[in-house]
Structures are given as C-alpha cells and as structure tokens.
Design a protein around this motif. Sequence first.
Motif, mmCIF file in Angstrom:
data_model
loop_
_atom_site.group_PDB
_atom_site.id
_atom_site.type_symbol
_atom_site.label_atom_id
_atom_site.label_comp_id
_atom_site.label_asym_id
_atom_site.label_seq_id
_atom_site.Cartn_x
_atom_site.Cartn_y
_atom_site.Cartn_z
ATOM 1 N N GLY A 15 -25.044 -39.479 50.417
ATOM 2 C CA GLY A 15 -25.690 -38.208 50.081
ATOM 3 C C GLY A 15 -27.175 -38.325 49.833
ATOM 4 O O GLY A 15 -27.754 -37.483 49.131
ATOM 5 N N LEU A 288 -25.151 -35.075 47.292
ATOM 6 C CA LEU A 288 -23.815 -35.043 46.691
ATOM 7 C C LEU A 288 -23.733 -33.959 45.622
ATOM 8 O O LEU A 288 -22.734 -33.244 45.507
ATOM 9 C CB LEU A 288 -23.476 -36.402 46.079
ATOM 10 C CG LEU A 288 -23.381 -37.598 47.033
ATOM 11 C CD1 LEU A 288 -23.164 -38.882 46.243
ATOM 12 C CD2 LEU A 288 -22.259 -37.398 48.046
ATOM 13 N N VAL A 328 -19.095 -35.142 48.303
ATOM 14 C CA VAL A 328 -19.667 -34.011 49.022
ATOM 15 C C VAL A 328 -18.600 -32.944 49.226
ATOM 16 O O VAL A 328 -17.491 -33.260 49.609
ATOM 17 C CB VAL A 328 -20.215 -34.475 50.387
ATOM 18 C CG1 VAL A 328 -20.768 -33.286 51.147
ATOM 19 C CG2 VAL A 328 -21.289 -35.528 50.200
#
Length: 328
Positions: A15, A288, A328
């Motif tokens: 992320g 994220l 995610v």
Amino acid sequence: MFGLFKTWKQLNERGIMGINRRNADYVLKYNKRNLYPYVDDKILTKQRAIECGIHVPEMYGIISTEKEISNLEKIVSQHKDFVIKPAQGAGGDGIIVIADRFEGRYKTVSGKIVSHDELEYQLSNILTGLYSLGGARDRALIEYRVSPDPIFKSISYEGVPDIRIIVLMGYPVMAMLRLPTRQSNGKANLHQGAIGVGVDLKTGLTLKGTWLNNIITKHPDTANDVAGVQLPDWQGFINLAASCYELCGLGYIGVDMVLDQEKGPLILEINARPGLNIQIANDTGLTLRTHAVERHLAELKKNDVKESVEERVKFSQEHFAASLPTTV
C-alpha cells in the motif's frame, strides 16, 4: 526488468503511495482548487482557525509592503523572541526564529547574531516572493515563538519539534513526529535533515525513526532513543487534526502542530500536498489506510450517515493502531 517489476509489486501490495497516486487519487480528487488559499497562505489559515476557536501561535503583526518593513521594530518591541515567516512559504524556507536579544541585535535559535538591518533585508526578500509558492509576491507574518514541551529535550536538537497528521475527509490516517537536528539547523523539516518518527494513532507512542531516508533508532545529536516516547495530550492533537477538515474544507491534508509548554497543542499550518516520507517512519503504506477510510465513507453514504469529529477519531484509532494489520 523483472526485478524492478517485483519491487513495484511488493510496494503496491504494502500500500505504498507514490506521488502520482497521491496527486491523482487524493489531492486532485478531494481538494477543491478554490479552497487552496486557506492553506497555502499561513495568515489566512491562522485567521480562519481563530474564527473557529482553534488554537494557533499568536500573531504579532503582518508586513505586506516595503513601506511597512519599518514597522518591524514597533511590532517586536515588547517581545525578546519571535518568528518571522513568509505567508506562502514552503519547506521551512525563509523562516527566521529569534530566540533572544543581544546588545541591540538579535540572536537566532542556532546562536547566530543578526542585526535589525539583516531582518529588514530578509523581510524584503519575503515580500518579493523569494520563498513563496510559484514565486508570487508575498506577505510576512511575525508571530509567537513556540516553547517546546520539556519532553522533547532529550530527542531534539534546538528548534521546535512538530507533529504531522495526514487527514482524509476528516479521518486521521497516519502521524509523524518531526525532530530538528544539527544538520537541519534546528528546523523540523525532513528535506533539510530533520528526523521523522512514526506515531501510533491510538496511543501517541513514538515508533521507528527515518533520517535522510534511512531507518534509525537514535537521535544523531543526542544519541537518545527516538522510539517509545509518549506524546503528551495525544487525544488533543488527533482531535485537533480531525477538526481541520471543517476548518479548511479540503479532503486530503497534512496538519502540522506543535506542543507548547504553556499553551498546549497549537496548529502551525495545513498542507494540501503532504509529503510521503511519513510512510517510511511508520513502516506502512498510506493507501492501506486511505482505502479503509474510503470504504467506510461509502458505507456511511449508503446509510445517509455523517460522523462527528469524535466518531471519526474513534474509527481511526480502532482501525489504524500500530499493533493492528491493515488490509486494502
């Protein structure tokens, strides 16, 4: 080539947010252009904050024209220490921090002695736009010099440490403590050599540090551990950062705050294009967390629900604590 792709894939899986993603998916998407003046101009930010009852360093005066430069002596006559800033400056450039007076002159926080003429020359440079975004003519503000809380004495070199919190649509997503070093000349600016230290959103406890893009555990000047420090009044800081969404109306911001030993948490400025080094300091990717907020916002919209500052902070602290994995 495959090795490069693998590295990119690994970063994406973690992320890690890059500049292009930040600009396209967050800055352009959530920040309306007509609202930029409220954060790009420190004077407007300060005035708006005062109207909203949000604490900021006291403003002693504003200098807008060359003729007004002569007002400096009157503005600072009752203050032995103060700060001069370009209203539209970036990256800490153009800022002079005066810590004391000495024989009719001024002593900076680093101990350098400067004359009144030198300060006036600096003001003239600020007005010409030497330090402003885009080089446009600027204004100078003279304000209260923050006295950092004693807790920072062992992990900071001169200057004033500050706290940066990234906020998406009013939800804090990541935090970092920035510590001045000798190399940064006492300024809490990472590009000039300051240290970035991750902060647990839930507890306000400091995590790992990053210095010149390398992970560190100790301050290079004091040799003390930068991790494991409990930031005082953490709930005050995170609530203050979340409330800046209502203050400026921008959806993706970096809120810079300081802890004054007498006045408590104060907002220094708001950044509409916050940097990405905060991810190194926290050893996790911004995406994220921003995706988690966006999913939450979609669910709230579906149910026609809006959350208060306290509810937004609660969500962030429950989902982004340092000990919790984020997907995610």
